[in-house]
Design an enzyme around this catalytic site. Sequence first.
Site, PDB file in Angstrom:
ATOM      1  N   LYS A  53       0.837  -1.198   0.000  1.00  0.00           N
ATOM      2  CA  LYS A  53       0.000   0.000   0.000  1.00  0.00           C
ATOM      3  C   LYS A  53       0.875   1.253   0.000  1.00  0.00           C
ATOM      4  O   LYS A  53       0.618   2.208  -0.729  1.00  0.00           O
ATOM      5  CB  LYS A  53      -0.942   0.001   1.212  1.00  0.00           C
ATOM      6  CG  LYS A  53      -2.073  -1.015   1.079  1.00  0.00           C
ATOM      7  CD  LYS A  53      -2.858  -1.224   2.366  1.00  0.00           C
ATOM      8  CE  LYS A  53      -3.867  -2.347   2.164  1.00  0.00           C
ATOM      9  NZ  LYS A  53      -4.624  -2.686   3.381  1.00  0.00           N
ATOM     10  N   GLN A  97      -4.771  -1.336   9.541  1.00  0.00           N
ATOM     11  CA  GLN A  97      -4.727  -2.674   8.944  1.00  0.00           C
ATOM     12  C   GLN A  97      -5.371  -3.691   9.883  1.00  0.00           C
ATOM     13  O   GLN A  97      -5.087  -3.722  11.077  1.00  0.00           O
ATOM     14  CB  GLN A  97      -3.268  -3.048   8.638  1.00  0.00           C
ATOM     15  CG  GLN A  97      -3.100  -4.368   7.915  1.00  0.00           C
ATOM     16  CD  GLN A  97      -3.682  -4.379   6.502  1.00  0.00           C
ATOM     17  OE1 GLN A  97      -3.760  -3.357   5.832  1.00  0.00           O
ATOM     18  NE2 GLN A  97      -4.111  -5.541   6.054  1.00  0.00           N
ATOM     19  N   ASP A 120     -11.061   2.929   3.897  1.00  0.00           N
ATOM     20  CA  ASP A 120     -11.444   1.519   3.787  1.00  0.00           C
ATOM     21  C   ASP A 120     -12.960   1.371   3.613  1.00  0.00           C
ATOM     22  O   ASP A 120     -13.434   0.316   3.210  1.00  0.00           O
ATOM     23  CB  ASP A 120     -11.051   0.765   5.070  1.00  0.00           C
ATOM     24  CG  ASP A 120      -9.706   0.063   4.951  1.00  0.00           C
ATOM     25  OD1 ASP A 120      -9.381  -0.396   3.847  1.00  0.00           O
ATOM     26  OD2 ASP A 120      -9.008  -0.031   5.970  1.00  0.00           O
TER      27      ASP A 120
HETATM   28  N1  GUN Z   1      -7.183  -6.704   6.041  1.00  0.00           N
HETATM   29  C1  GUN Z   1      -7.534  -7.444   4.957  1.00  0.00           C
HETATM   30  N2  GUN Z   1      -8.065  -6.643   4.012  1.00  0.00           N
HETATM   31  C2  GUN Z   1      -8.055  -5.392   4.497  1.00  0.00           C
HETATM   32  C3  GUN Z   1      -8.445  -4.136   3.970  1.00  0.00           C
HETATM   33  O1  GUN Z   1      -8.953  -4.002   2.848  1.00  0.00           O
HETATM   34  N3  GUN Z   1      -8.233  -3.064   4.780  1.00  0.00           N
HETATM   35  C4  GUN Z   1      -7.703  -3.179   6.014  1.00  0.00           C
HETATM   36  N4  GUN Z   1      -7.562  -2.073   6.738  1.00  0.00           N
HETATM   37  N5  GUN Z   1      -7.323  -4.320   6.531  1.00  0.00           N
HETATM   38  C5  GUN Z   1      -7.488  -5.431   5.771  1.00  0.00           C
END
Ligand code: GUN
Length: 282
Positions: A53, A97, A120
């Site tokens: 990311k 996350q 998100d």
């Molecule tokens: N863990 C797995 N997928 C995601 C996501 O799209 N965003 C976040 N913040 N954590 C995750």
Amino acid sequence: MAIIIDGNELSRKKREDIKEQAASFATRYSRPAGLAVVLVGEDPASAIYVRNKKKACENTGIRSFDYHLDVATGREELLSLVKQLNGDPEVDGILVQLPLPAHLDSQEILLAIDPGKDVDGFHPYNMGRLLTGEPTLVPCTPAGIMCMFREYQVELKGKDAVVVGRSNIVGKPMALLLMMEHATVTICHSRTRDLDRKVKAADIVVAAIGKPDLIRGSWIRDGAVVIDVGMNRTDAGLKGDVEFEEAKNHASLITPVPGGVGPMTITMLLDNTLRAAKSHVS
Ligand code: GUN
């Protein structure tokens, strides 16, 4: 034989566009759009996602702010960081996350994020907007899948769609987005009876349940569109939720794993960050 949806290529194209928009944003407002990425602990899969990311941000001209906290970080400390980021004018998006270590209540943490910075799309406000058909920031994986449907001109109106998986991150928002495009949606999950019969009747299958090869290729109706969100690490390598080799003989369009949905998820995170940034200056 199916056309294989190229998530890498589509992502590259979308990111070019986002990069241009990010550059005009930075020029116009004398600062880049900013994304804060918060990782608590050392989960290896999460560390890889977070690294990807951050890299994607750098390559697109979005500034990333990196917060890597100790696994033992307490609730107050994390809430206080979120509060600080909510008030930081250089931060347009906040991503915590998941999964968080077990001693932290992720719902409580997500609730503390300013909904306008919730890139998100997991905050109940943004979820609620999607539920009522007025989406604001939409969860990245289902948003990326909708982008694939548009790019490959998949007609959704009146189609029978089966979503396998009912998570807040993928299954539920996916079903809502498909419904908004006038598909007839069935949500299946681990307790669903006769899953094979339901999948066999589907024009569109979105598999997001996290079980390698659960969806047998022989279940795929001829001409169906198959989207595989699964990322299952097995002894045989990374596997999706769909038995790809057989499914591709029946589907008209299918995503591979890797190289399908995965890259689009990060692309939509960049898109959401830019969207949030624009809303902060207007
Ligand atoms: N863990 C797995 N997928 C995601 C996501 O799209 N965003 C976040 N913040 N954590 C995750």
